[in-house]
Design an enzyme around this catalytic site. Sequence first.
Site, short mmCIF file in Angstrom:
data_model
loop_
_atom_site.label_atom_id
_atom_site.label_comp_id
_atom_site.label_asym_id
_atom_site.label_seq_id
_atom_site.Cartn_x
_atom_site.Cartn_y
_atom_site.Cartn_z
N SER A 233 3.22 4.87 -2.17
CA SER A 233 1.97 5.61 -1.29
C SER A 233 0.90 5.69 -2.04
CB SER A 233 2.62 6.63 -0.78
OG SER A 233 3.66 6.70 0.32
N SER A 271 4.96 1.62 2.34
CA SER A 271 4.00 2.10 1.39
C SER A 271 3.27 3.14 2.62
CB SER A 271 3.03 1.24 0.98
OG SER A 271 2.20 2.01 0.14
N ASP A 273 -0.21 4.65 2.93
CA ASP A 273 -1.42 4.44 2.42
C ASP A 273 -2.50 4.97 3.28
OD1 ASP A 273 -0.11 2.79 0.58
OD2 ASP A 273 -0.40 1.05 1.67
#
Length: 348
Positions: A233, A271, A273
């Site tokens: 992340s 992830s 983000d």
Amino acid sequence: MSSHSISPARAHGLVCGDLQPGAANRITDVAGVTVGHQTVRQGSFRTGFTAVLPHPGNLFLEKLPAGVDVINGFGKSAGLIQVEELGTLETPILLTNTFAVGTGINALIRRELSINPDIDRSGGTVNPVVMECNDGYLSDINSMVLSETDAFAALDAASDDFDQGSAGAGTGISAFGFKGGIGSASRVFELGRRNFTLGALVQANFGKPGDLILPDGRKPQPPAGGQIVERGSVIVVLATDVPLESRQLKRVARRAAAGLGRLGAFYGNGSGDIALAFSTAQRLPHTNDSDFIARDVLQEDKIDLLFKAAAETTQEAVLNAMIASPAMQGFKGRSRPSLADWLENQAG
């Protein structure tokens, strides 16, 4: 260029873009913004809190315009829905590990109640903003070691001078197979014959090993072993003193992804983000006798400078986070090498 603006990346000849960095080349070049860490590094723990305080006043009573862009939403953050809906920020921002988000929420609520005891009695509830990265590769995340006291310590430590690398919420995280961490950068520019600043702070815990691209085109290869897929992340916090409204701030936040892409990121399925941007140019009162608020807002066709600054600062902040982080061994003997060591070996 001020000597103070020589960031960890620039010390190795890595320059991101061509806009001028601020005096310290950190998010705290935006006047009033401060950052604090609380680091827990003992036994199998490599974790902590990082606090971003957008201004030194009562943030609940004097909110700031804000916008958020979820680049890939595999994350457990708190408070982003209200930021998206109302376009304001009313608490400090806490960064931490995935399983400490609830602790951070409680800490922010308790802190705001101590400052504003009328919250939820006559003043409405408060929206705590907490964002996270999973530091479980290097830290025993399941033990949930962080406490509200740790969050308070990060808030109390906030200043315009703060560590980059393996500190606070950056203590146990990884990036592109190397040690990740907390990083920051800033840019200064002119609009309407006035000087303005945009700064970024990142919690860098993303990137597939071998995918990192340096500004000079090199692709560092970390030693084999450990995580080989993209399941990390990255949190990006952008601050500026340019007068912007929330829709414009969301647009600026979205350009953090351009900086991540320059590094070789592709925002993998696993992830989280997220980019959040706020402006310190005008405080928005919690209560107002008037039905209207007079505000200065940047003309839309002048916003490209901020887009460029967001991309450059995000890219450089990630590199600063990695280069400022020494190699680390952590939970179960797992380790991450330092990008700084790789760069030194290349220079040798």
